[in-house]
Scaffold this active site. Structure first.
Site, PDB file in Angstrom:
ATOM      1  N   ARG A   1       0.942  -1.051  -0.184  1.00 13.03           N
ATOM      2  CA  ARG A   1       0.167   0.181   0.163  1.00 13.03           C
ATOM      3  C   ARG A   1       0.828   1.221  -0.443  1.00 13.03           C
ATOM      4  O   ARG A   1       1.906   1.181   0.391  1.00 13.03           O
ATOM      5  CB  ARG A   1      -1.100   0.206   0.929  1.00 13.03           C
ATOM      6  N   GLY A   2       0.289   2.245  -0.328  1.00 10.55           N
ATOM      7  CA  GLY A   2       0.837   3.912  -0.598  1.00 10.55           C
ATOM      8  C   GLY A   2       1.159   3.559  -1.792  1.00 10.55           C
ATOM      9  O   GLY A   2       1.827   2.978  -2.550  1.00 10.55           O
ATOM     10  N   ALA A   3       1.147   5.414  -2.114  1.00 10.16           N
ATOM     11  CA  ALA A   3       0.388   5.490  -3.734  1.00 10.16           C
ATOM     12  C   ALA A   3       1.964   4.863  -4.255  1.00 10.16           C
ATOM     13  O   ALA A   3       1.964   4.161  -5.982  1.00 10.16           O
ATOM     14  CB  ALA A   3       1.476   7.311  -3.845  1.00 10.16           C
TER      15      ALA A   3
ATOM     16  N   ARG B   1      -7.601  -0.340  -7.062  1.00  5.90           N
ATOM     17  CA  ARG B   1      -7.987   1.151  -6.372  1.00  5.90           C
ATOM     18  C   ARG B   1      -7.511   2.373  -6.954  1.00  5.90           C
ATOM     19  O   ARG B   1      -6.753   2.454  -7.755  1.00  5.90           O
ATOM     20  CB  ARG B   1      -6.704   0.470  -5.211  1.00  5.90           C
TER      21      ARG B   1
ATOM     22  N   GLN C   1      -2.843   2.200   9.381  1.00 10.62           N
ATOM     23  CA  GLN C   1      -1.695   2.460   9.318  1.00 10.62           C
ATOM     24  C   GLN C   1      -0.771   3.312  10.427  1.00 10.62           C
ATOM     25  O   GLN C   1       0.546   3.260   9.937  1.00 10.62           O
ATOM     26  CB  GLN C   1      -1.829   3.591   7.402  1.00 10.62           C
TER      27      GLN C   1
ATOM     28  N   ASP D   1      -2.056  10.970  -2.240  1.00  5.01           N
ATOM     29  CA  ASP D   1      -2.407   9.702  -2.980  1.00  5.01           C
ATOM     30  C   ASP D   1      -2.249   9.696  -4.808  1.00  5.01           C
ATOM     31  O   ASP D   1      -2.147   9.817  -5.823  1.00  5.01           O
ATOM     32  CB  ASP D   1      -3.529   8.484  -2.845  1.00  5.01           C
TER      33      ASP D   1
ATOM     34  N   ASN E   1      -5.720  12.205   0.516  1.00  9.35           N
ATOM     35  CA  ASN E   1      -4.876  11.438   1.067  1.00  9.35           C
ATOM     36  C   ASN E   1      -5.797  10.570   1.797  1.00  9.35           C
ATOM     37  O   ASN E   1      -6.925  11.340   2.400  1.00  9.35           O
ATOM     38  CB  ASN E   1      -4.013  12.468   1.304  1.00  9.35           C
ATOM     39  N   LYS E   2      -5.128  10.111   2.664  1.00 12.43           N
ATOM     40  CA  LYS E   2      -6.087   9.373   3.945  1.00 12.43           C
ATOM     41  C   LYS E   2      -7.349  10.304   3.971  1.00 12.43           C
ATOM     42  O   LYS E   2      -6.769  10.762   4.666  1.00 12.43           O
ATOM     43  CB  LYS E   2      -5.080   8.370   5.349  1.00 12.43           C
TER      44      LYS E   2
HETATM   45  C1  LIG Z   1       3.333   8.196   0.013  1.00  8.98           C
HETATM   46  S1  LIG Z   1       1.383   7.571  -0.154  1.00  8.98           S
HETATM   47  C2  LIG Z   1       1.284   7.030   0.892  1.00  8.98           C
HETATM   48  C3  LIG Z   1      -0.099   7.725   1.097  1.00  8.98           C
HETATM   49  O1  LIG Z   1      -0.754   6.886   0.942  1.00  8.98           O
HETATM   50  C4  LIG Z   1      -2.050   5.741   1.972  1.00  8.98           C
HETATM   51  O2  LIG Z   1      -2.531   5.284   1.842  1.00  8.98           O
HETATM   52  P1  LIG Z   1      -3.551   3.661   1.656  1.00  8.98           P
HETATM   53  O3  LIG Z   1      -2.439   3.304   3.214  1.00  8.98           O
HETATM   54  O4  LIG Z   1      -4.669   3.514   1.499  1.00  8.98           O
HETATM   55  O5  LIG Z   1      -2.093   2.936   0.875  1.00  8.98           O
HETATM   56  C5  LIG Z   1      -2.009   7.273   2.347  1.00  8.98           C
HETATM   57  O6  LIG Z   1      -2.660   8.209   2.365  1.00  8.98           O
HETATM   58  C6  LIG Z   1      -0.619   7.580   2.415  1.00  8.98           C
HETATM   59  O7  LIG Z   1      -0.582   9.050   2.708  1.00  8.98           O
END
Ligand SMILES: CSC[C@H]1O[C@H](OP(=O)(O)O)[C@H](O)[C@@H]1O
Length: 356
Positions: free
Chosen positions: A56-58, A99, A206, A247, A257-258
């Site tokens: 996960r993470g962009a 996603r 997270q 993201d 973002n989250k």
């Molecule tokens: C460095 S991108 C991190 C970004 O991704 C996370 O979302 P997810 O955990 O759902 O993939 C979150 O928005 C973070 O800021």
């Protein structure tokens, strides 16, 4: 430095690794209790890993999708380029559906499709190997870009800064180092006396599961807080700056973002706390004029109605579970990128960045 020196190449956490003929991932759904590595050999399992946030993470999503793209086409039979291209589009569309919000997924797939087109006169088998090479390039570039984001952001961090962050933006979310956390790792490495406020980040935690794990590994002083604590510590003057990841950023600087980022940004503005977004250029989507055009992923009820498998809400309760929110650019002090710090007006600054 701590157990994991996160700015030292050979010891920083690698959530994704290509190993000869398969992808090895650190399955983040088991953290912090267990470090479980999985070997992935087919595109379907890459799709599932992205969907279930094992990866996960962009940036990490884009890197995993790039390797998944290779897995999805490498067994295709020899054919004409046009027939091959039909299958290429099918695989790309399949992966893109995992996603919708993080632009890096689409960005990585489009970059590979462009590369395929640039080599359309080559034999199909050769093109397949070029796809793998491109995936590796995307991966290696991301490590360098995230390190640069960290180096560029240090100048904004005062020597005894109390920094608040949301979700996880570290090595786990990228090829290595991270984005917002890369700034924190590098500032710590430079001897700054930091304390990090870590939002737990409901519903998937997270922050408490991943960011706390990364910062404790790096022995960076931190305190874990509930998301609802952030506002009051800002009002009490206990936060010097907020740094988050993203993201997808629209051309005007509106940022996805989250979920929970938007209220943080409003509270930061209300309390005169600088609010920075750490972002690689690959996450800026100049095709979208503003944040209202960014698709927001909605996720399952269970993420809200259960906790560690226990029911924490009435059965059959209705939920609304958006995984992201949009922060209008007026709440953002600046963007920390691999090209430097970007200040308002963002649209003009981004246009110049992409021209260079
Ligand atoms: C460095 S991108 C991190 C970004 O991704 C996370 O979302 P997810 O955990 O759902 O993939 C979150 O928005 C973070 O800021």
């Amino acid at each position: 430095m701590g157990k994991n020196s996160d700015t030292d190449t050979d010891t920083a956490i690698q959530s994704i690794e290509w190993r000869e003929d398969h992808l090895r991932i650190l399955d983040q759904t088991y953290l912090p209790k267990r470090e479980v590595y999985s070997d992935i050999r087919d595109v379907g399992r890459v799709w599932e890993a992205i969907k279930k946030l094992r990866v996960r993470g962009a940036p990490a999503i884009g890197i995993a999708a790039a390797y998944g793209f290779y897995m999805g086409i490498k067994e295709l039979p020899e054919s004409t380029f046009d027939s091959f291209l039909v299958e290429v589009e099918r695989v790309a569309e399949y992966l893109e559906g995992a996603r919708p919000t993080a632009i890096n997924l689409k960005w990585a797939l489009n970059r590979i499709k462009t590369t395929i087109q640039a080599h359309k006169d080559k034999p199909i088998d050769e093109i397949k190997e070029i796809v793998l090479k491109t995936a590796k390039t995307i991966h290696d570039e991301d490590k360098r870009i995230c390190k640069k984001i960290g180096e560029n952001g240090v100048s904004l961090v005062k020597k005894d800064a109390k920094i608040l962050t949301h979700c996880n933006t570290g090595s786990l979310a990228t090829g290595q180092y991270g984005t917002a956390l890369s700034v924190i790792f590098h500032a710590h490495e430079e001897g700054k006396d930091l304390q990090v406020w870590v939002d737990e980040t409901r519903p998937l935690l997270q922050g408490s599961r991943l960011t706390a794990w990364e910062l404790m590994n790096a022995e960076i002083p931190m305190k874990l807080i509930t998301d609802s604590t952030a506002g009051s510590i800002m009002r009490q003057g206990k936060v010097d700056m907020v740094i988050v990841g993203t993201d997808r950023v629209a051309a005007n600087g509106d940022t996805a973002n989250k979920i929970g980022t938007y209220p943080l940004a409003v509270l930061a503005k209300e309390n005169d706390v600088p609010f920075y977004v750490a972002v690689p250029l690959s996450t800026i989507d100049m095709e979208l004029e503003n944040g209202d055009e960014i698709p927001i992923e909605e996720r399952d009820d269970e993420e809200i109605t259960t906790f560690n498998g226990s029911q924490v809400a009435p059965k059959k309760v209705e939920t609304y579970n958006p995984a992201f929110d949009i922060t209008p650019h007026k709440y953002i002090t600046g963007f920390i990128t691999e090209k430097g710090i970007i200040e308002p007006p963002f649209k003009e600054s981004f246009e110049k960045l992409f021209e260079d």
